[in-house]
Design an enzyme around this catalytic site. Structure first.
Site, PDB file in Angstrom:
ATOM      1  N   GLY A  94      44.716  36.200  50.472  1.00  0.00           N
ATOM      2  CA  GLY A  94      45.081  35.154  51.434  1.00  0.00           C
ATOM      3  C   GLY A  94      44.368  33.848  51.141  1.00  0.00           C
ATOM      4  O   GLY A  94      43.507  33.769  50.265  1.00  0.00           O
ATOM      5  N   LYS A 117      43.120  22.306  49.538  1.00  0.00           N
ATOM      6  CA  LYS A 117      42.368  23.372  48.874  1.00  0.00           C
ATOM      7  C   LYS A 117      40.897  22.959  48.820  1.00  0.00           C
ATOM      8  O   LYS A 117      40.583  21.899  48.265  1.00  0.00           O
ATOM      9  CB  LYS A 117      42.937  23.573  47.464  1.00  0.00           C
ATOM     10  CG  LYS A 117      42.463  24.823  46.760  1.00  0.00           C
ATOM     11  CD  LYS A 117      43.291  25.047  45.496  1.00  0.00           C
ATOM     12  CE  LYS A 117      42.734  26.188  44.660  1.00  0.00           C
ATOM     13  NZ  LYS A 117      43.506  26.383  43.417  1.00  0.00           N
ATOM     14  N   ASP A 256      48.908  37.281  42.605  1.00  0.00           N
ATOM     15  CA  ASP A 256      48.699  36.310  43.683  1.00  0.00           C
ATOM     16  C   ASP A 256      48.781  34.879  43.163  1.00  0.00           C
ATOM     17  O   ASP A 256      48.756  33.933  43.950  1.00  0.00           O
ATOM     18  CB  ASP A 256      47.358  36.550  44.387  1.00  0.00           C
ATOM     19  CG  ASP A 256      46.196  36.662  43.417  1.00  0.00           C
ATOM     20  OD1 ASP A 256      46.272  37.509  42.505  1.00  0.00           O
ATOM     21  OD2 ASP A 256      45.224  35.906  43.556  1.00  0.00           O
ATOM     22  N   ASN A 257      48.867  34.716  41.846  1.00  0.00           N
ATOM     23  CA  ASN A 257      48.974  33.372  41.274  1.00  0.00           C
ATOM     24  C   ASN A 257      50.338  33.109  40.649  1.00  0.00           C
ATOM     25  O   ASN A 257      50.511  32.133  39.941  1.00  0.00           O
ATOM     26  CB  ASN A 257      47.881  33.157  40.219  1.00  0.00           C
ATOM     27  CG  ASN A 257      46.488  33.148  40.832  1.00  0.00           C
ATOM     28  OD1 ASN A 257      46.328  32.846  42.019  1.00  0.00           O
ATOM     29  ND2 ASN A 257      45.488  33.491  40.042  1.00  0.00           N
TER      30      ASN A 257
HETATM   31  P1  AMP Z   1      41.928  32.370  43.015  1.00  0.00           P
HETATM   32  O1  AMP Z   1      40.741  32.531  42.144  1.00  0.00           O
HETATM   33  O2  AMP Z   1      42.201  30.942  43.382  1.00  0.00           O
HETATM   34  O3  AMP Z   1      43.156  33.022  42.503  1.00  0.00           O
HETATM   35  O4  AMP Z   1      41.539  33.080  44.394  1.00  0.00           O
HETATM   36  C1  AMP Z   1      41.544  34.443  44.614  1.00  0.00           C
HETATM   37  C2  AMP Z   1      41.215  34.713  46.065  1.00  0.00           C
HETATM   38  O5  AMP Z   1      39.853  34.378  46.350  1.00  0.00           O
HETATM   39  C3  AMP Z   1      42.047  33.944  47.065  1.00  0.00           C
HETATM   40  O6  AMP Z   1      42.277  34.760  48.172  1.00  0.00           O
HETATM   41  C4  AMP Z   1      41.150  32.786  47.428  1.00  0.00           C
HETATM   42  O7  AMP Z   1      41.471  32.243  48.674  1.00  0.00           O
HETATM   43  C5  AMP Z   1      39.788  33.456  47.439  1.00  0.00           C
HETATM   44  N1  AMP Z   1      38.696  32.487  47.214  1.00  0.00           N
HETATM   45  C6  AMP Z   1      38.391  31.877  46.057  1.00  0.00           C
HETATM   46  N2  AMP Z   1      37.341  31.054  46.220  1.00  0.00           N
HETATM   47  C7  AMP Z   1      36.965  31.122  47.503  1.00  0.00           C
HETATM   48  C8  AMP Z   1      35.936  30.500  48.296  1.00  0.00           C
HETATM   49  N3  AMP Z   1      35.083  29.618  47.763  1.00  0.00           N
HETATM   50  N4  AMP Z   1      35.862  30.833  49.585  1.00  0.00           N
HETATM   51  C9  AMP Z   1      36.718  31.723  50.124  1.00  0.00           C
HETATM   52  N5  AMP Z   1      37.693  32.334  49.446  1.00  0.00           N
HETATM   53  C10 AMP Z   1      37.828  32.049  48.152  1.00  0.00           C
HETATM   54 MG    MG Z   2      44.903  32.070  43.439  1.00  0.00          MG
END
Ligand code: AMP
Ligand code: MG
Length: 499
Positions: A94, A117, A256-257
């Site tokens: 999420g 973001k 998720d991406n």
């Molecule tokens: P991503 O690396 O952008 O694909 O993120 C994977 C998951 O980790 C997603 O659910 C993001 O919302 C969560 N996430 C990544 N960085 C953070 C952060 N600094 N704080 C909270 N959630 C995070």
């Molecule tokens: Mg992501």
């Protein structure tokens, strides 16, 4: 003020996502930033959303972009999703550091998400701080604008701001917020979230929503959910072929991406290749090479199979029928990817029509480039400058190969094949230039912009890069150094995710 744009307070914000079942999102506002400041405002994207750039550039605009003020009509929310990360299913991810501010209809009549973001924690933060350092914010801004300039489907950067706060990662870093624009933030993982909970009604609501938003012409198909799956497979095949042609490596193709709309989504440890090596991996966390350059079509197909699994209850009556329809829908992926990829490569070597042997000619060049460490971008760009009649001017291309003779052998066959082309040499070269960029966001350039920003809040390098990346197929006199591969000591071989 531009007659076709309106000020921030008059924007007609929508939130169609809130019409979906409430279990698919949480309403949450941004956490205010201590002292917002500007990194960059994308006037062209603002105008495409009919936002008056002047109103966004003022203090109220900055406050909205930093999360300190929610526009009157906007109802922000964080989306729930799940995902297969490096092959392992995580039932709850999420928006943990992002939220959907709302939707705006762009100048072509298409509804677009505006997402912040780095805007603070949400119910999906799982212990994370919900924040983003300015480094990843700037990398995503540059990466998405680079692909947009190249003509590849992607989310766009509307703005980047500093929060004035500090984010603690390996070291303290200035915090930032990226405002990005997307056709939607529906991911394969969004469907997996509902499916993993046995929530057939949720899957159906998402599928209807996706059909309506992205594949409206398929909503009336005999089997609309199969048509949806095939639509996503086709869009993804096109996207991955386009990535390959510009030497782009997404880096984290977790489910998720992967966007249902077929746009490049979530720029983490991505990179553009310098020397061609099909096994290139930049992501520091991808130790197995799962998401290497040449694995991208395979991984896209794997992700689409996860989408098919999530959609199974909608695909037919009974498992057998549903599986058959899923296979049928996904069967389009490979041929579609191959056709677009090979057509793109043929265009890059200047062949207007396809003939027997063309694919072998292309593959022979790729093999030699890989063996000789030839630069992906420059090889094709410089090839576009060569006349077909003589090898006298081949020097600039030859020099890109460790052993220049490796190019000569191929160039002889290439010229033989060019002789069969009806197009004039001049027209061939113009056409080649139009598909072979001079500029990409090379890793050392992205690093240069990130270092200047992180070390001294200097955003000038970012601005210079954006200027050439907006028109990467043009020559930019005076900026030739930004088209060059890195010197050995400046090579960046690892990139990090945006966390
Ligand atoms: P991503 O690396 O952008 O694909 O993120 C994977 C998951 O980790 C997603 O659910 C993001 O919302 C969560 N996430 C990544 N960085 C953070 C952060 N600094 N704080 C909270 N959630 C995070
Ligand atoms: Mg992501």
């Amino acid at each position: 003020m531009d007659a076709r744009t309106v000020g921030l307070d008059a924007l007609p914000w929508q939130q169609s996502y809130a019409t979906l079942p409430e279990r698919l999102y949480k309403r949450v506002g941004p956490r205010p930033a201590p002292a917002p400041g500007w990194i960059r405002l994308n006037h062209a994207v603002a105008r495409s959303l009919r936002i008056d750039p002047a109103s966004l550039a003022g203090p109220d605009g900055l406050a909205v972009l930093a999360g300190n003020r929610v526009p009157a009509a906007a109802e922000p929310l964080a989306q729930a999703y799940a995902g297969h990360q490096f092959g392992h299913f995580v039932p709850q991810l999420g928006d943990g550091r992002a939220l959907l501010l709302g939707e705006l209809t762009d100048s072509t009549g298409i509804r677009r998400d505006v997402q912040l973001k780095g805007s603070g924690p949400t119910p999906f933060s799982r212990g994370g701080d919900g924040r983003a350092p300015i480094g990843p914010v700037i990398r995503e801004y540059l990466g998405s604008e680079a692909l947009a300039g190249l003509g590849v489907a992607t989310t766009r950067a509307l703005a980047a701001v500093t929060t004035g706060g500090t984010v603690y990662r390996w070291q303290p870093e200035p915090g930032g917020v990226l405002a990005r624009v997307a056709a939607s933030h529906l991911r394969v993982g969004t469907f997996e979230y509902a499916a993993a909970r046995g929530d057939d009604a949720g899957v159906r609501a998402l599928a209807d929503y996706a059909l309506d938003l992205h594949y409206p012409d398929r909503a009336g198909a005999e089997h609309p959910y199969q048509a949806l799956l095939q639509g996503v497979a086709e869009a993804t095949a096109d996207l991955v072929a386009d990535w390959m042609l510009v030497g782009f490596i997404h880096g984290v193709m977790n489910t998720d991406n992967l966007a249902i709309a077929g746009e490049t989504l979530d720029y983490g440890p991505f990179g553009f290749m310098d020397a061609f090596d099909p096994a290139t991996v930049y992501s520091s966390i991808d130790t197995q090479g799962r998401y290497a350059y040449d694995q991208q079509p395979v991984m896209a197909e794997w992700n689409l199979a996860r989408l098919a699994e999530a959609l199974l209850p909608l695909l037919g009556t009974g498992r057998e029928q549903a599986l058959a329809r899923a296979h049928e829908a996904l069967a389009c992926f490979r041929p579609r990817f191959e056709a677009r990829h090979q057509a793109g490569l043929r265009a890059r070597i200047g062949l207007a029509e396809g003939r027997d042997g063309d694919d072998a000619l292309v593959n022979d060049l790729l093999r030699r480039m890989a063996e000789q460490g030839a630069d992906w971008t420059l090889t094709f760009r410089r090839l576009s400058e060569l006349p077909s009649g003589t090898a006298e001017a081949d020097g600039p291309v030859r020099r890109l190969f460790q052993d220049p003779a490796a190019f000569d052998g191929w160039a002889a066959s290439w010229r033989q094949r060019l002789a069969a082309e009806v197009r004039s040499d001049a027209r061939r070269r113009t056409a080649m230039r139009a598909v072979s960029p001079a500029y990409t966001l090379r890793n050392h350039l992205a690093q240069w912009a990130v270092d200047a920003a992180t070390e001294r809040l200097d955003f000038a390098p970012m601005g210079q890069l954006l200027q050439v990346l907006a028109e990467p197929y043009a020559d930019h006199p005076g900026w030739e150094h930004l088209a060059q591969p890195p010197r050995p000591e400046a090579r960046v071989t690892r990139t990090f995710c945006g966390t």
